[in-house]
Scaffold this motif. Structure first.
Motif, PDB file in Angstrom:
ATOM      1  N   ILE B  65       3.783  56.941 -51.805  1.00 33.45           N
ATOM      2  CA  ILE B  65       3.826  56.063 -52.970  1.00 33.45           C
ATOM      3  C   ILE B  65       2.566  56.304 -53.795  1.00 33.45           C
ATOM      4  O   ILE B  65       1.439  56.286 -53.276  1.00 33.45           O
ATOM      5  CB  ILE B  65       3.909  54.587 -52.520  1.00 33.45           C
ATOM      6  CG1 ILE B  65       5.181  54.366 -51.692  1.00 33.45           C
ATOM      7  CG2 ILE B  65       3.895  53.659 -53.732  1.00 33.45           C
ATOM      8  CD1 ILE B  65       5.197  53.047 -50.936  1.00 33.45           C
ATOM      9  N   LEU B  66       2.785  56.577 -55.086  1.00 29.94           N
ATOM     10  CA  LEU B  66       1.670  56.884 -55.989  1.00 29.94           C
ATOM     11  C   LEU B  66       1.733  55.967 -57.208  1.00 29.94           C
ATOM     12  O   LEU B  66       2.788  55.371 -57.496  1.00 29.94           O
ATOM     13  CB  LEU B  66       1.761  58.327 -56.493  1.00 29.94           C
ATOM     14  CG  LEU B  66       1.747  59.453 -55.470  1.00 29.94           C
ATOM     15  CD1 LEU B  66       1.980  60.799 -56.164  1.00 29.94           C
ATOM     16  CD2 LEU B  66       0.412  59.490 -54.722  1.00 29.94           C
ATOM     17  N   ALA B  67       0.656  55.894 -57.942  1.00 27.21           N
ATOM     18  CA  ALA B  67       0.677  55.162 -59.204  1.00 27.21           C
ATOM     19  C   ALA B  67       1.586  55.880 -60.186  1.00 27.21           C
ATOM     20  O   ALA B  67       1.649  57.126 -60.173  1.00 27.21           O
ATOM     21  CB  ALA B  67      -0.733  55.070 -59.756  1.00 27.21           C
ATOM     22  N   GLU B  68       2.286  55.117 -60.987  1.00 27.31           N
ATOM     23  CA  GLU B  68       3.225  55.690 -61.954  1.00 27.31           C
ATOM     24  C   GLU B  68       2.504  56.705 -62.851  1.00 27.31           C
ATOM     25  O   GLU B  68       1.372  56.447 -63.288  1.00 27.31           O
ATOM     26  CB  GLU B  68       3.776  54.555 -62.815  1.00 27.31           C
ATOM     27  CG  GLU B  68       5.153  54.803 -63.372  1.00 27.31           C
ATOM     28  CD  GLU B  68       5.669  53.540 -64.047  1.00 27.31           C
ATOM     29  OE1 GLU B  68       6.650  52.979 -63.555  1.00 27.31           O
ATOM     30  OE2 GLU B  68       5.043  53.088 -65.029  1.00 27.31           O
ATOM     31  N   LEU B 225      14.943  55.712 -48.616  1.00 33.71           N
ATOM     32  CA  LEU B 225      14.045  56.018 -49.741  1.00 33.71           C
ATOM     33  C   LEU B 225      14.585  55.409 -51.038  1.00 33.71           C
ATOM     34  O   LEU B 225      13.829  54.873 -51.853  1.00 33.71           O
ATOM     35  CB  LEU B 225      13.890  57.533 -49.887  1.00 33.71           C
ATOM     36  CG  LEU B 225      13.044  57.992 -51.079  1.00 33.71           C
ATOM     37  CD1 LEU B 225      11.582  57.581 -50.907  1.00 33.71           C
ATOM     38  CD2 LEU B 225      13.135  59.502 -51.264  1.00 33.71           C
ATOM     39  N   ALA B 226      15.917  55.485 -51.206  1.00 28.79           N
ATOM     40  CA  ALA B 226      16.530  54.972 -52.429  1.00 28.79           C
ATOM     41  C   ALA B 226      16.274  53.470 -52.570  1.00 28.79           C
ATOM     42  O   ALA B 226      16.011  52.969 -53.673  1.00 28.79           O
ATOM     43  CB  ALA B 226      18.028  55.271 -52.423  1.00 28.79           C
ATOM     44  N   LEU B 232      10.704  49.407 -56.204  1.00 29.07           N
ATOM     45  CA  LEU B 232       9.519  49.687 -57.027  1.00 29.07           C
ATOM     46  C   LEU B 232       9.878  49.736 -58.513  1.00 29.07           C
ATOM     47  O   LEU B 232       9.105  49.286 -59.369  1.00 29.07           O
ATOM     48  CB  LEU B 232       8.876  51.005 -56.597  1.00 29.07           C
ATOM     49  CG  LEU B 232       8.319  51.050 -55.170  1.00 29.07           C
ATOM     50  CD1 LEU B 232       7.772  52.440 -54.839  1.00 29.07           C
ATOM     51  CD2 LEU B 232       7.222  50.014 -54.972  1.00 29.07           C
ATOM     52  N   ALA B 233      11.069  50.244 -58.792  1.00 33.72           N
ATOM     53  CA  ALA B 233      11.486  50.333 -60.203  1.00 33.72           C
ATOM     54  C   ALA B 233      11.786  48.959 -60.774  1.00 33.72           C
ATOM     55  O   ALA B 233      11.560  48.701 -61.965  1.00 33.72           O
ATOM     56  CB  ALA B 233      12.707  51.246 -60.308  1.00 33.72           C
ATOM     57  N   LYS B 239       4.158  49.201 -61.114  1.00 29.97           N
ATOM     58  CA  LYS B 239       3.854  50.532 -61.675  1.00 29.97           C
ATOM     59  C   LYS B 239       3.576  51.556 -60.567  1.00 29.97           C
ATOM     60  O   LYS B 239       2.555  52.258 -60.572  1.00 29.97           O
ATOM     61  CB  LYS B 239       2.659  50.467 -62.637  1.00 29.97           C
ATOM     62  CG  LYS B 239       2.904  49.620 -63.876  1.00 29.97           C
ATOM     63  CD  LYS B 239       1.774  49.799 -64.869  1.00 29.97           C
ATOM     64  CE  LYS B 239       1.848  48.821 -66.027  1.00 29.97           C
ATOM     65  NZ  LYS B 239       3.133  48.717 -66.702  1.00 29.97           N
ATOM     66  N   LEU B 240       4.501  51.576 -59.615  1.00 25.46           N
ATOM     67  CA  LEU B 240       4.390  52.532 -58.505  1.00 25.46           C
ATOM     68  C   LEU B 240       5.679  53.346 -58.398  1.00 25.46           C
ATOM     69  O   LEU B 240       6.762  52.854 -58.767  1.00 25.46           O
ATOM     70  CB  LEU B 240       4.153  51.785 -57.189  1.00 25.46           C
ATOM     71  CG  LEU B 240       2.843  51.004 -57.062  1.00 25.46           C
ATOM     72  CD1 LEU B 240       2.826  50.202 -55.766  1.00 25.46           C
ATOM     73  CD2 LEU B 240       1.632  51.923 -57.134  1.00 25.46           C
ATOM     74  N   VAL B 241       5.567  54.533 -57.917  1.00 26.43           N
ATOM     75  CA  VAL B 241       6.767  55.359 -57.667  1.00 26.43           C
ATOM     76  C   VAL B 241       6.677  55.922 -56.242  1.00 26.43           C
ATOM     77  O   VAL B 241       5.584  56.158 -55.723  1.00 26.43           O
ATOM     78  CB  VAL B 241       6.896  56.548 -58.650  1.00 26.43           C
ATOM     79  CG1 VAL B 241       7.251  56.071 -60.044  1.00 26.43           C
ATOM     80  CG2 VAL B 241       5.635  57.372 -58.662  1.00 26.43           C
ATOM     81  N   ALA B 242       7.876  56.084 -55.649  1.00 25.01           N
ATOM     82  CA  ALA B 242       7.926  56.643 -54.284  1.00 25.01           C
ATOM     83  C   ALA B 242       8.768  57.903 -54.292  1.00 25.01           C
ATOM     84  O   ALA B 242       9.747  57.999 -55.022  1.00 25.01           O
ATOM     85  CB  ALA B 242       8.529  55.618 -53.332  1.00 25.01           C
TER      86      ALA B 242
END
Lengths: 238, 393
Positions: B65-68, B225-226, B232-233, B239-242
């Motif tokens: 998981i990272l910052a967008e 994962l989905a 997160l979305a 404001k994170l994405v995996a």
């Protein structure tokens, strides 16, 4: 031989009528021949002599289809070759011509037999038939026992005899020789001339030989002298 | 054999049998082609090896998981306030002490190799679950670090190569001594080029303790994962994405692989152009040396195309010999050899040169292009030269 005959005769192998050839050197046109005519009967051994620049090598090149005339007719065995394309001349040479070079021009990496075999690779022929012909040709020039030797293992005279066998092996109607004895000592030259004489006498080959050597010319039936693109006289062998 | 094939075979034989008499020029061409092939193969094998190493780093069972908007951990920052909200995210496997999550940040440290050289290494700070969220990793010796202590666990690629990272040894970092308490393996992946320590200490001594760069999560199953991505979305304030660990490292590998190839291909082509000049020179010399031989054959009645093909055969044979030599040298000196590079995060990633069949095909193809171009012009000249000119020589 009918030297200035203009109408092709049935027993002539070579007929040249009004042949002209010139070269361009810069902006200048340098004439070599102007309306040269000549006929040579089958089975004749003819020597071409003349000073440098007289046109004898050019004439030999035209007869070999290496060069082309500007105008006029050039026929060998009734076949006009003056209008042939490059590939047509290549095919014609393979079928009609044997050529002997002054410096033998053997392939140094091939044996004598392999060198002699080269022209046969241009014809549809079995390996057995090729072998038979190579053996015969080497036998004619007296080098049957040197078949497996490479050129560097042969003397100059022997190399020229291999070259004669190569010129002979495909049974051409015409054999052209460019100073074939020019690089040889007298005994070797005599041996080569004897073979050429034999090819004409026994096998009926028509031979045209360019030479500077009067002794070599005496081996021919007839000697033609060229000067400035014209025949100046002829000498028939005694 | 048909007449044409017999002609070509005969002329090619003469050309090839004559090669020893042109040995010096021919050898120079063979060597220049071999060198170009070796250099290109070096880069291709490096790219393949790097890709295999980095791509093998990831697992579908784990997410990163990272910052967008961040392409990699290097430019990602997640503040601790957002971290807490991940505890309730769906799709994450449960451990004894809660969800299997590891907040991580990394720093670059200098370390001394066995040979005495110094290079940069990634020091990754991670949570207590750091090992559990990585399905590919396992301890090969020693134990995991104890949170709050200056302890290190090093990847096996580093342990074997750095005197600073031997199990049981100590190393001075940020003015303090750190003890190496464990060695981990991760299937030969780029992970083995990392040093692990407690994230809080790493944040404190090497960076900011108010933020981390990424969060590693062990998924309950690959398809979860989905769920995590939807969660997160849906919360736009996070404001994170995996993405799966495998997809993340595959993208990283692609970028670095492209960078290697971006350097490797132009260099390989530049050397091939040099080899082409050599090949052209060799073939022109060959044709020139053979001019009497070629003229003789043409006077005997050998056709231009057979001269062309046989001259080409000589050029192609030389490049095949050269590229074969290049491949052999690459196999001998490069294949399986360890190397390291500065990764996307400016740290060292260790990998092995991997000479793939596809790389060999590409390098040999380039060499053949050189051979065809280098042979075609001289061959054309040999076949088409006016015979009266050639015969006069």
């Amino acid at each position: 031989m009918n030297f200035m005959q203009r109408v092709p005769a049935v027993d002539n192998l070579i007929d040249i009528v009004d042949l002209s050839k010139s070269y361009r050197r810069g902006s200048t046109e340098v004439p070599i021949f102007d309306k040269l005519s000549l006929s040579i009967e089958r089975g004749r051994f003819v020597a071409l002599m003349g000073p440098s620049g007289s046109g004898k090598t050019t004439l030999l090149n035209l007869l070999a289809g290496i060069d082309r005339p500007n105008s006029g007719m050039l026929a060998v065995d009734g076949e006009r070759i003056d209008g042939y394309s490059e590939s047509g001349l290549t095919q014609w040479r393979a079928n009609t011509l044997g050529f002997i070079f002054q410096f033998y021009n053997l392939m140094p990496m091939l044996t004598a037999a392999q060198n002699v075999e080269l022209p046969l690779l241009l014809h549809r022929m079995s390996a057995k038939e090729r072998r038979r012909r190579v053996d015969t040709a080497l036998d004619v020039v007296g080098l049957a026992d040197r078949a497996r030797h490479r050129p560097r293992e042969l003397s100059g005279g022997q190399q020229q005899r291999v070259a004669i066998a190569r010129a002979l092996v495909a049974d051409p109607k015409l054999i052209l020789a460019d100073e074939p004895t020019g690089d040889l000592d007298r005994p070797s030259a005599n041996a080569v001339l004897e073979i050429l004489r034999l090819l004409a006498d026994e096998l009926g080959k028509t031979i045209v030989m360019v030479t500077h050597d009067p002794v070599a010319a005496r081996a021919a039936d007839l000697t033609l002298h060229l000067e400035k693109g014209r025949f100046v006289n002829e000498a028939v062998a005694a | 054999m048909t007449g044409s094939v017999k002609q070509i075979a005969a002329v090619a034989r003469i050309a090839l049998l004559g090669l020893p008499s042109r040995a010096r020029m021919s050898s120079a061409t063979v060597l220049s082609i071999a060198l170009a092939t070796l250099v290109l193969l070096g880069f291709l094998a490096m790219a393949s090896g790097f890709r295999a190493t980095v791509a093998g780093t990831g697992s579908d069972q784990s997410a990163i998981i990272l910052a967008e908007g961040s392409a990699s951990e290097f430019n990602s920052a997640i503040d601790t306030a957002r971290l807490a909200r991940l505890d309730n995210a769906p799709g994450i496997a449960a451990g004894k002490n809660g969800p299997l999550l590891s907040a991580e940040s990394f720093a670059t440290i200098s370390a001394v190799e066995d040979g005495g050289g110094e290079s940069s290494v990634t020091l990754r700070g991670m949570g207590p679950q750091g090992l559990a969220v990585r399905p590919l990793a396992r301890l090969a010796g020693g134990r995991m670090f104890t949170p709050g202590r200056n302890e290190l666990v090093v990847g096996s690629a580093l342990a074997g190569r750095y005197r600073d990272f031997k199990l049981g040894g100590s190393v001075r970092l940020a003015g303090m001594m750190w003890r190496v308490v464990g060695v981990f393996e991760a299937g030969g992946s780029a992970m083995e080029s990392e040093v692990w320590a407690d994230r809080k200490l790493v944040g404190q001594f090497f960076g900011s303790s108010a933020a981390v760069q990424s969060v590693r999560a062990r998924l309950s199953e690959a398809s979860a994962l989905a769920l995590l991505q939807r969660y997160l979305a849906a919360d736009t304030s996070l404001k994170l994405v995996a993405r799966s660990e495998r997809a993340y490292f595959a993208a990283q590998a692609r970028n670095m692989g492209k960078l290697i190839l971006f350097v490797g291909w132009p260099l390989g082509i530049a050397m091939a152009v040099g080899a082409l000049a050599g090949a052209l020179n060799t073939m022109f010399t060959s044709v020139s040396t053979r001019s009497t031989e070629i003229a003789t054959l043409r006077i005997l009645g050998f056709r231009g195309p057979s001269i062309f093909v046989s001259t080409m055969a000589e050029a192609v044979l030389l490049v095949l010999l050269g590229s074969g030599l290049g491949v052999a040298l690459a196999g001998l000196f490069l294949q399986g050899r360890s190397a390291s590079t500065i990764g996307g995060n400016l740290t060292q990633v260790m990998f092995k040169f991997d000479l793939a069949a596809n790389d060999i095909v590409q390098a040999v193809t380039l060499a053949l292009i050189v051979g065809v171009l280098g042979g075609a012009v001289p061959a054309w000249r040999a076949a088409r030269r006016p015979l009266v000119t050639a015969a006069a020589e």
